[in-house]
Design a protein around this motif. Sequence first.
Motif, mmCIF file in Angstrom:
data_model
loop_
_atom_site.group_PDB
_atom_site.id
_atom_site.type_symbol
_atom_site.label_atom_id
_atom_site.label_comp_id
_atom_site.label_asym_id
_atom_site.label_seq_id
_atom_site.Cartn_x
_atom_site.Cartn_y
_atom_site.Cartn_z
ATOM 1 N N PRO A 162 -19.618 -9.790 -3.500
ATOM 2 C CA PRO A 162 -19.807 -8.996 -4.718
ATOM 3 C C PRO A 162 -18.465 -8.566 -5.305
ATOM 4 O O PRO A 162 -17.488 -8.344 -4.579
ATOM 5 C CB PRO A 162 -20.603 -7.783 -4.228
ATOM 6 C CG PRO A 162 -21.311 -8.267 -3.015
ATOM 7 C CD PRO A 162 -20.377 -9.237 -2.370
ATOM 8 N N GLY A 163 -18.416 -8.449 -6.611
ATOM 9 C CA GLY A 163 -17.184 -8.078 -7.293
ATOM 10 C C GLY A 163 -16.987 -6.580 -7.408
ATOM 11 O O GLY A 163 -17.773 -5.782 -6.904
ATOM 12 N N GLN A 164 -15.883 -6.219 -8.071
ATOM 13 C CA GLN A 164 -15.500 -4.832 -8.328
ATOM 14 C C GLN A 164 -15.266 -4.037 -7.049
ATOM 15 O O GLN A 164 -15.495 -2.829 -6.988
ATOM 16 C CB GLN A 164 -16.528 -4.133 -9.229
ATOM 17 C CG GLN A 164 -16.590 -4.736 -10.631
ATOM 18 C CD GLN A 164 -17.513 -3.966 -11.542
ATOM 19 O OE1 GLN A 164 -18.734 -4.045 -11.414
ATOM 20 N NE2 GLN A 164 -16.938 -3.213 -12.460
ATOM 21 N N VAL A 165 -14.829 -4.733 -6.006
ATOM 22 C CA VAL A 165 -14.361 -4.090 -4.779
ATOM 23 C C VAL A 165 -12.883 -4.410 -4.643
ATOM 24 O O VAL A 165 -12.493 -5.582 -4.624
ATOM 25 C CB VAL A 165 -15.136 -4.589 -3.540
ATOM 26 C CG1 VAL A 165 -14.566 -3.960 -2.273
ATOM 27 C CG2 VAL A 165 -16.615 -4.268 -3.673
ATOM 28 N N TYR A 166 -12.060 -3.370 -4.522
ATOM 29 C CA TYR A 166 -10.613 -3.548 -4.506
ATOM 30 C C TYR A 166 -10.026 -2.956 -3.225
ATOM 31 O O TYR A 166 -10.684 -2.218 -2.507
ATOM 32 C CB TYR A 166 -10.000 -2.906 -5.754
ATOM 33 C CG TYR A 166 -10.584 -3.470 -7.032
ATOM 34 C CD1 TYR A 166 -10.132 -4.675 -7.541
ATOM 35 C CD2 TYR A 166 -11.619 -2.817 -7.701
ATOM 36 C CE1 TYR A 166 -10.685 -5.215 -8.693
ATOM 37 C CE2 TYR A 166 -12.180 -3.341 -8.853
ATOM 38 C CZ TYR A 166 -11.705 -4.546 -9.345
ATOM 39 O OH TYR A 166 -12.261 -5.086 -10.490
ATOM 40 N N ARG A 167 -8.782 -3.291 -2.954
ATOM 41 C CA ARG A 167 -8.174 -2.979 -1.665
ATOM 42 C C ARG A 167 -6.870 -2.230 -1.841
ATOM 43 O O ARG A 167 -6.114 -2.461 -2.784
ATOM 44 C CB ARG A 167 -7.914 -4.279 -0.911
ATOM 45 C CG ARG A 167 -7.580 -4.114 0.552
ATOM 46 C CD ARG A 167 -8.805 -4.118 1.421
ATOM 47 N NE ARG A 167 -9.660 -5.264 1.149
ATOM 48 C CZ ARG A 167 -10.986 -5.189 1.059
ATOM 49 N NH1 ARG A 167 -11.606 -4.046 1.220
ATOM 50 N NH2 ARG A 167 -11.705 -6.265 0.807
ATOM 51 N N ALA A 168 -6.619 -1.325 -0.898
ATOM 52 C CA ALA A 168 -5.337 -0.627 -0.818
ATOM 53 C C ALA A 168 -4.878 -0.626 0.640
ATOM 54 O O ALA A 168 -5.694 -0.761 1.545
ATOM 55 C CB ALA A 168 -5.485 0.811 -1.322
ATOM 56 N N PRO A 169 -3.567 -0.495 0.900
ATOM 57 C CA PRO A 169 -3.087 -0.502 2.282
ATOM 58 C C PRO A 169 -3.434 0.796 3.010
ATOM 59 O O PRO A 169 -3.421 1.877 2.417
ATOM 60 C CB PRO A 169 -1.566 -0.664 2.137
ATOM 61 C CG PRO A 169 -1.262 -0.174 0.764
ATOM 62 C CD PRO A 169 -2.462 -0.460 -0.085
ATOM 63 N N TYR A 170 -3.773 0.672 4.290
ATOM 64 C CA TYR A 170 -4.040 1.829 5.146
ATOM 65 C C TYR A 170 -2.734 2.217 5.838
ATOM 66 O O TYR A 170 -1.976 1.350 6.280
ATOM 67 C CB TYR A 170 -5.092 1.456 6.187
ATOM 68 C CG TYR A 170 -5.721 2.632 6.913
ATOM 69 C CD1 TYR A 170 -6.941 3.149 6.501
ATOM 70 C CD2 TYR A 170 -5.110 3.212 8.020
ATOM 71 C CE1 TYR A 170 -7.545 4.209 7.165
ATOM 72 C CE2 TYR A 170 -5.689 4.282 8.692
ATOM 73 C CZ TYR A 170 -6.909 4.773 8.259
ATOM 74 O OH TYR A 170 -7.489 5.844 8.927
ATOM 75 N N PRO A 171 -2.438 3.500 5.949
ATOM 76 C CA PRO A 171 -1.174 3.901 6.582
ATOM 77 C C PRO A 171 -1.206 3.681 8.095
ATOM 78 O O PRO A 171 -1.939 4.357 8.814
ATOM 79 C CB PRO A 171 -1.069 5.388 6.237
ATOM 80 C CG PRO A 171 -2.494 5.840 6.043
ATOM 81 C CD PRO A 171 -3.215 4.661 5.465
ATOM 82 N N ILE A 172 -0.410 2.727 8.574
ATOM 83 C CA ILE A 172 -0.325 2.430 10.002
ATOM 84 C C ILE A 172 1.150 2.304 10.359
ATOM 85 O O ILE A 172 1.788 1.267 10.119
ATOM 86 C CB ILE A 172 -1.066 1.123 10.361
ATOM 87 C CG1 ILE A 172 -2.528 1.178 9.884
ATOM 88 C CG2 ILE A 172 -1.005 0.868 11.864
ATOM 89 C CD1 ILE A 172 -3.286 -0.138 10.082
ATOM 90 N N ASP A 173 1.719 3.342 10.921
ATOM 91 C CA ASP A 173 3.145 3.336 11.243
ATOM 92 C C ASP A 173 3.510 2.185 12.168
ATOM 93 O O ASP A 173 4.575 1.574 12.021
ATOM 94 C CB ASP A 173 3.531 4.666 11.894
ATOM 95 C CG ASP A 173 3.607 5.808 10.883
ATOM 96 O OD1 ASP A 173 3.813 5.524 9.682
ATOM 97 O OD2 ASP A 173 3.446 6.975 11.287
ATOM 98 N N ALA A 174 2.622 1.885 13.132
ATOM 99 C CA ALA A 174 2.921 0.828 14.108
ATOM 100 C C ALA A 174 3.063 -0.541 13.445
ATOM 101 O O ALA A 174 3.701 -1.432 14.006
ATOM 102 C CB ALA A 174 1.832 0.777 15.179
ATOM 103 N N LEU A 175 2.481 -0.698 12.270
ATOM 104 C CA LEU A 175 2.580 -1.957 11.540
ATOM 105 C C LEU A 175 3.556 -1.861 10.362
ATOM 106 O O LEU A 175 3.601 -2.728 9.498
ATOM 107 C CB LEU A 175 1.205 -2.396 11.038
ATOM 108 C CG LEU A 175 0.157 -2.673 12.117
ATOM 109 C CD1 LEU A 175 -1.155 -3.113 11.489
ATOM 110 C CD2 LEU A 175 0.648 -3.736 13.100
ATOM 111 N N GLY A 176 4.307 -0.769 10.323
ATOM 112 C CA GLY A 176 5.318 -0.614 9.291
ATOM 113 C C GLY A 176 4.788 -0.171 7.938
ATOM 114 O O GLY A 176 5.469 -0.332 6.921
ATOM 115 N N ILE A 177 3.582 0.407 7.909
ATOM 116 C CA ILE A 177 2.996 0.886 6.650
ATOM 117 C C ILE A 177 2.987 2.403 6.683
ATOM 118 O O ILE A 177 2.164 3.033 7.371
ATOM 119 C CB ILE A 177 1.568 0.348 6.454
ATOM 120 C CG1 ILE A 177 1.541 -1.170 6.580
ATOM 121 C CG2 ILE A 177 1.013 0.784 5.095
ATOM 122 C CD1 ILE A 177 0.142 -1.754 6.647
ATOM 123 N N SER A 178 3.898 3.023 5.987
ATOM 124 C CA SER A 178 4.012 4.477 5.980
ATOM 125 C C SER A 178 2.979 5.097 5.041
ATOM 126 O O SER A 178 2.342 4.394 4.243
ATOM 127 C CB SER A 178 5.409 4.892 5.532
ATOM 128 O OG SER A 178 5.594 4.550 4.149
#
Length: 423
Positions: A162-178
Motif C-alpha cells: 500500500p502507498g502513502q507509507v514513508y520512512r524515517a531513520p530510528y536513532p541507534i547509536d550502535a549503528l551510528g545513527i544519532s
Amino acid sequence: MTNAELNELKQRYVASGAASPDQHFAERAENAELWDADGKRFIDFAGGIGVLNIGHRHPKVVEAVKAQLDRVMHTCQTVMPYEGYVKVAEQLSRITPVRGHGKVMLANSGAEALENAVKVARAATGRSSVICFSGGYHGRTFMTMAMNGKVAPYRTDFGPMPGQVYRAPYPIDALGISEEDALNGLKMTLKTDANPRDTAAIVIEPVLGEGGFHAASPSFMKQLRELCDEHGILLIVDEVQSGFGRTGKMFAIEHTGVEPDIITMAKSMGDGMPISAVVGTDKHMDASGSNSLGGTYTGSPVSCAAVLAVLEVFEQEQILEKSQALGEKLGERFERWEHSFSCVRNSRHLGAMAAFDVVGADGEPDAQLTGALCKQARERGLILLSCGLYGNTIRFLMPVTISDEVLNEGLDIIESLLSELAR
C-alpha cells in the motif's frame, strides 16, 4: 504422537511459508519450561515472542479462561456485548498513558491493532499518509507490511505494498545513527516525501522489537511529540512487544514521560490468548462512524477473561518489580560476557527487554555465528531467539516470573556455548 510423526504431517499438510523449521512439537508447558512430544525439556527464553511475560499457563489465567468457557464463548460483541469487553476497556483506559481520557477498541492481533490505529488516525485527522521508522516491525497484514522497516522475510514475495507509507531513520547509536541524525531524517521525510498537511500519524516502537531491542531516548520521544504537535500529526506508539511489563513499567513509553495520542498493545496482555487493543484519546477514537471498528472475534469473551486475570496478577504479584529485577540480573551477566567474549557487544536492557549483539573477529555483525548460537542452544534444551537489522542480535523474552534456578541454568548454557563458539 512423536516429533517424527508430527514432522511428517507438517511436511505434507502445512504451507512451507507457515511451517516452523523446528523439529520439536510442544506437548505441555509450565511457567518458563516446555516439554516436547518426546518428553524433552526446554527452558523458554522466547516466551512465545514476548507473549508470556507472566509465564506459560499462569494458574489464575487458566482458571479465568475455564470459568468463562462455562458461561459464554462467543456472541460477537457488536451483536450482543458482554461484561468482559467493557471491563477490559475500563481497565485499559485507566492504565494506558494517552493524552486525556482514553477510549478502547479490542482486536485479535498486534497487526490488527496497528491497522485499526491507522484507520482511527485517518478518520480523526482527515489525512492519509503515515510515517514509520527503519527497523520497525508492525505486522504481516498488507498495511503493516508496508509499515515495517525491514524487507525480508516479511514482504519479499508479496508484490506491491500500500502507498502513502514513508520512512524515517530510528536513532541507534550502535549503528551510528544519532538522535540528531534521526530527527533531521524525519524532518527531511516531511519535506521531501510526506507533506505534513497530508500526514495522519507517525508510528514508532519506543523499543524496537524485531529491529534489535534499541530504545528511543526520552529526549528523542519528547522532540517527536513536539514535532507531531507542531503539524497536527497524531503520535501512535506501538507497544505490542514492549508493553505489559516487559520493560519494568506497564508500557515502555512511561520511561519517557511522553503521552501519545494512540497506543497499540497485544502479546502479553492475554498471556497466550489472542487479543489486542487500540487505546487512544476519546475524540480520536470516536472520530469514525458507527460500526466502523471491530470484527467477528475482536475482544472475545474468553480472551477478555484472560486479560482481566493478567491485570490482577500484575497487581498481586509485583510483576513490574520482577521485570526490573530480572533486567538487572541479565544486565550483570551480559556485562560479564562482554568482558570475557570478544563476540559479545552492545549489551542493553530496559527492564527485562534485554539483548546483546554478536560480532565476528572483525567487529562486524555476524549473523552466521548468531544462528549457530541459537541452533546449538536449542539442541541443549534452551529456546533462544535472534533479531536485528543484521540478524546478529540475541534477544531475551523469557517470562519475568522465571525462577532464579531456571534462569541461571539457561544463562549457563549460553555462557558455555559462547566459550566454545568464540574460540
